[in-house]
Write a protein that holds these residues in place. Structure first.
Motif, PDB file in Angstrom:
ATOM      1  N   TYR A 260       1.002  -1.200   0.143  1.00  0.00           N
ATOM      2  CA  TYR A 260      -0.080  -0.080   0.118  1.00  0.00           C
ATOM      3  C   TYR A 260       0.917   1.206   0.010  1.00  0.00           C
ATOM      4  O   TYR A 260       0.474   2.262  -0.546  1.00  0.00           O
TER       5      TYR A 260
ATOM      6  N   VAL B  18      -6.998   1.805  -9.087  1.00  0.00           N
ATOM      7  CA  VAL B  18      -7.035   0.195  -8.754  1.00  0.00           C
ATOM      8  C   VAL B  18      -6.927  -0.695 -10.333  1.00  0.00           C
ATOM      9  O   VAL B  18      -6.452  -1.803 -10.261  1.00  0.00           O
TER      10      VAL B  18
ATOM     11  N   TYR C 148      -3.179  -1.317 -10.933  1.00  0.00           N
ATOM     12  CA  TYR C 148      -2.876  -2.516  -9.984  1.00  0.00           C
ATOM     13  C   TYR C 148      -3.352  -3.735 -10.553  1.00  0.00           C
ATOM     14  O   TYR C 148      -2.380  -4.954 -10.508  1.00  0.00           O
TER      15      TYR C 148
ATOM     16  N   ARG D  89     -12.184  -4.255 -14.119  1.00  0.00           N
ATOM     17  CA  ARG D  89     -12.788  -5.390 -13.394  1.00  0.00           C
ATOM     18  C   ARG D  89     -13.682  -6.158 -14.034  1.00  0.00           C
ATOM     19  O   ARG D  89     -13.955  -7.337 -13.875  1.00  0.00           O
TER      20      ARG D  89
ATOM     21  N   SER E 168     -10.465  -8.628  -5.855  1.00  0.00           N
ATOM     22  CA  SER E 168      -9.304  -8.121  -5.180  1.00  0.00           C
ATOM     23  C   SER E 168      -9.010  -6.776  -5.610  1.00  0.00           C
ATOM     24  O   SER E 168      -8.374  -6.000  -5.079  1.00  0.00           O
ATOM     25  N   PHE E 169      -9.671  -6.381  -6.809  1.00  0.00           N
ATOM     26  CA  PHE E 169      -9.474  -5.166  -7.178  1.00  0.00           C
ATOM     27  C   PHE E 169     -10.753  -4.352  -7.582  1.00  0.00           C
ATOM     28  O   PHE E 169     -11.136  -3.853  -8.492  1.00  0.00           O
ATOM     29  N   THR E 170     -11.623  -4.095  -6.591  1.00  0.00           N
ATOM     30  CA  THR E 170     -12.781  -3.471  -6.444  1.00  0.00           C
ATOM     31  C   THR E 170     -12.573  -1.975  -6.315  1.00  0.00           C
ATOM     32  O   THR E 170     -11.611  -1.462  -6.023  1.00  0.00           O
TER      33      THR E 170
ATOM     34  N   GLU F 101     -10.878  -0.363  -3.289  1.00  0.00           N
ATOM     35  CA  GLU F 101      -9.236  -0.616  -3.055  1.00  0.00           C
ATOM     36  C   GLU F 101      -8.886   1.029  -3.594  1.00  0.00           C
ATOM     37  O   GLU F 101      -8.194   1.449  -3.065  1.00  0.00           O
ATOM     38  N   SER F 102      -9.409   1.202  -4.698  1.00  0.00           N
ATOM     39  CA  SER F 102      -9.127   2.787  -5.122  1.00  0.00           C
ATOM     40  C   SER F 102      -9.444   3.693  -4.090  1.00  0.00           C
ATOM     41  O   SER F 102      -8.770   4.838  -3.940  1.00  0.00           O
TER      42      SER F 102
ATOM     43  N   ILE G  43      -9.530   3.215  -0.773  1.00  0.00           N
ATOM     44  CA  ILE G  43      -8.542   3.124   0.346  1.00  0.00           C
ATOM     45  C   ILE G  43      -7.001   4.056  -0.052  1.00  0.00           C
ATOM     46  O   ILE G  43      -6.557   4.700   0.652  1.00  0.00           O
ATOM     47  N   ILE G  44      -6.842   3.634  -1.548  1.00  0.00           N
ATOM     48  CA  ILE G  44      -5.295   4.358  -1.841  1.00  0.00           C
ATOM     49  C   ILE G  44      -5.618   5.621  -2.066  1.00  0.00           C
ATOM     50  O   ILE G  44      -4.607   6.474  -1.579  1.00  0.00           O
TER      51      ILE G  44
ATOM     52  N   THR H  40      -3.232   0.409   7.141  1.00  0.00           N
ATOM     53  CA  THR H  40      -3.051  -0.954   7.063  1.00  0.00           C
ATOM     54  C   THR H  40      -3.050  -1.621   8.372  1.00  0.00           C
ATOM     55  O   THR H  40      -3.723  -2.856   8.439  1.00  0.00           O
TER      56      THR H  40
END
Length: 418
Positions: free
Chosen positions: A122, A144, A147, A207, A341-343, A346-347, A349-350, A373
């Protein structure tokens, strides 16, 4: 003093809530009454100490800063000024931190090392998105997607062509950078909310494509059995594959599964250090100055003869490449990937890591990635309320420190008149 009272009380309250959350203090219902569990008298004493320290620091921060300004400079006494002293100590401090990063995994448990590896992923993602959002000022909600491109690049090349992790790592970065450049063309004339909507759609397109292209990506079932990185051909498994040798057999030691975890952590540390080095170098180059000019004023940037098209494409391309590296390492660490894993979360959170740390501040992004994290892992007892607490903490941070934990400090000169 009265103006500082409310911010000091607010900071003390936030400190109390976060400290209780980290330690694991919780409420349990015993019949009709609620009891507090997870803390004894000494724990409450440390919590009170932390709250009092934060309260006093916030309350007297203004007088302390004014007193510091009145202290005469150390030039007349022959001592080094503070700025020169920090510049001299900075390389030694960085060297000490790097040595500590490499020594630390041999002194802690396997679970702590595994969590630190996830944190470093992260950190890499936050630093990559910081180029687009923090330096260039372009709001990207589909980060994401790059990613995912890096993760699936390694998974597919490893499965269909038998390529190793080290061969796929630069390929994943280049392919993700290509997708970043492709995304940059449709959004050249967009800014703000419109740019965010387009990038969000791009992330969802990737996705959905991975989810429906079952003949190649496996669809919802994902891809499993992804090979782990090796050290000069030495594998960290119990038994080596054909024409290979294991790490413990080569060095004549007993097999230990923690060797693989430590090796993955060290690889993640090297990737993060490489990311920080490259971003620091690029930030001081003309393209880095052009990113900041574009962020501050698009029209003024164009009037200075800079090409906004090249600037935006370079920001998207470089930011996406680091996401590709992180995705490749994520696939190698997990051994299994799927579109779930790439929803979009995630974007989110980043992006929260970048905003929480301070847009444009690399140290702030690193600190925020560690907090974002580790804190959820420590708060697993509040599984049902973790996202609620996450949103509450973000709102409090926007009220308390809207510029982030460690705002970006721009170099400046002051002219003092007598």
């Amino acid at each position: 003093m009265q103006r500082a009272l409310f911010p000091a009380l607010f900071a003390a309250g936030v400190t109390f809530l976060l400290t209780c959350l980290v330690i694991g203090v919780r409420l349990e219902q015993e019949g009709p009454t609620l009891t507090v569990v997870g803390a004894d008298a000494s724990t409450w004493g440390w919590i009170a100490f932390a709250v009092v320290v934060v309260f006093l620091f916030q309350l007297f921060q203004g007088p302390i800063s004014r007193l510091k300004q009145r202290i005469p400079s150390a030039d007349a006494t022959g001592l080094l000024p503070g700025e020169q002293m920090r510049n001299r100590l900075k390389p030694w401090l960085f060297s000490l931190i790097i040595v500590g990063l490499f020594v630390w995994p041999f002194m802690v448990s396997r679970g702590a090392v595994d969590l630190a590896t996830l944190t470093l992923i992260y950190v890499m993602l936050g630093l990559g998105l910081n180029i687009v959002v923090g330096f260039a000022g372009l709001l990207d909600l589909g980060y994401v997607a790059f990613y995912a491109v890096g993760a699936y690049t390694y998974a597919l090349l490893s499965e269909y062509f038998g390529l190793s992790f080290w061969a796929c790592l630069p390929i994943a970065g280049l392919l993700a950078a290509t997708f970043g450049c492709i995304l940059g063309f449709p959004v050249l004339r967009l800014r703000g909310d419109y740019l965010a909507i387009v990038t969000l759609g791009f992330g969802e397109i990737i996705r959905i494509l991975l989810n429906n292209w079952t003949s190649v990506t496996g669809g919802p079932n994902g891809i499993g059995g992804i090979d782990k990185p090796s050290l000069f051909g030495l594998e960290f498994s119990r038994r080596a594959s054909e024409d290979s040798q294991t790490f413990h057999e080569f060095f004549g030691i007993d097999y230990d599964s923690s060797h693989k975890v430590i090796f993955l952590y060290l690889v993640a540390v090297l990737l993060v250090l490489l990311t920080i080095y490259v971003i620091n170098r690029v930030q001081r180059m003309p393209i880095g100055r052009a990113w900041e000019a574009l962020r501050e004023d698009d029209i003024a940037c164009r009037s200075l003869g800079l090409n906004p098209t090249i600037i935006k494409l370079s920001a998207f391309t470089m930011g996406a490449s680091f996401a590709g590296f992180a995705g490749c390492f994520f696939a190698a660490r997990q051994g299994f990937i799927s579109p779930e894993s790439f929803t979009f979360i995630e974007s989110a959170i980043i992006l929260a890591i970048v905003v929480l740390g301070g847009m444009g501040s690399q140290f702030g992004v690193i600190l925020a990635a560690i907090a974002m994290t580790i804190l959820p892992e420590l708060a697993r007892e509040f599984q049902e309320y973790r996202m609620l607490m996450f949103g509450g903490v973000m709102v409090l941070m926007m009220l308390w420190r809207p510029q982030g934990l460690l705002p970006m400090k721009r170099p400046h000169l002051e002219l003092k008149t007598s």
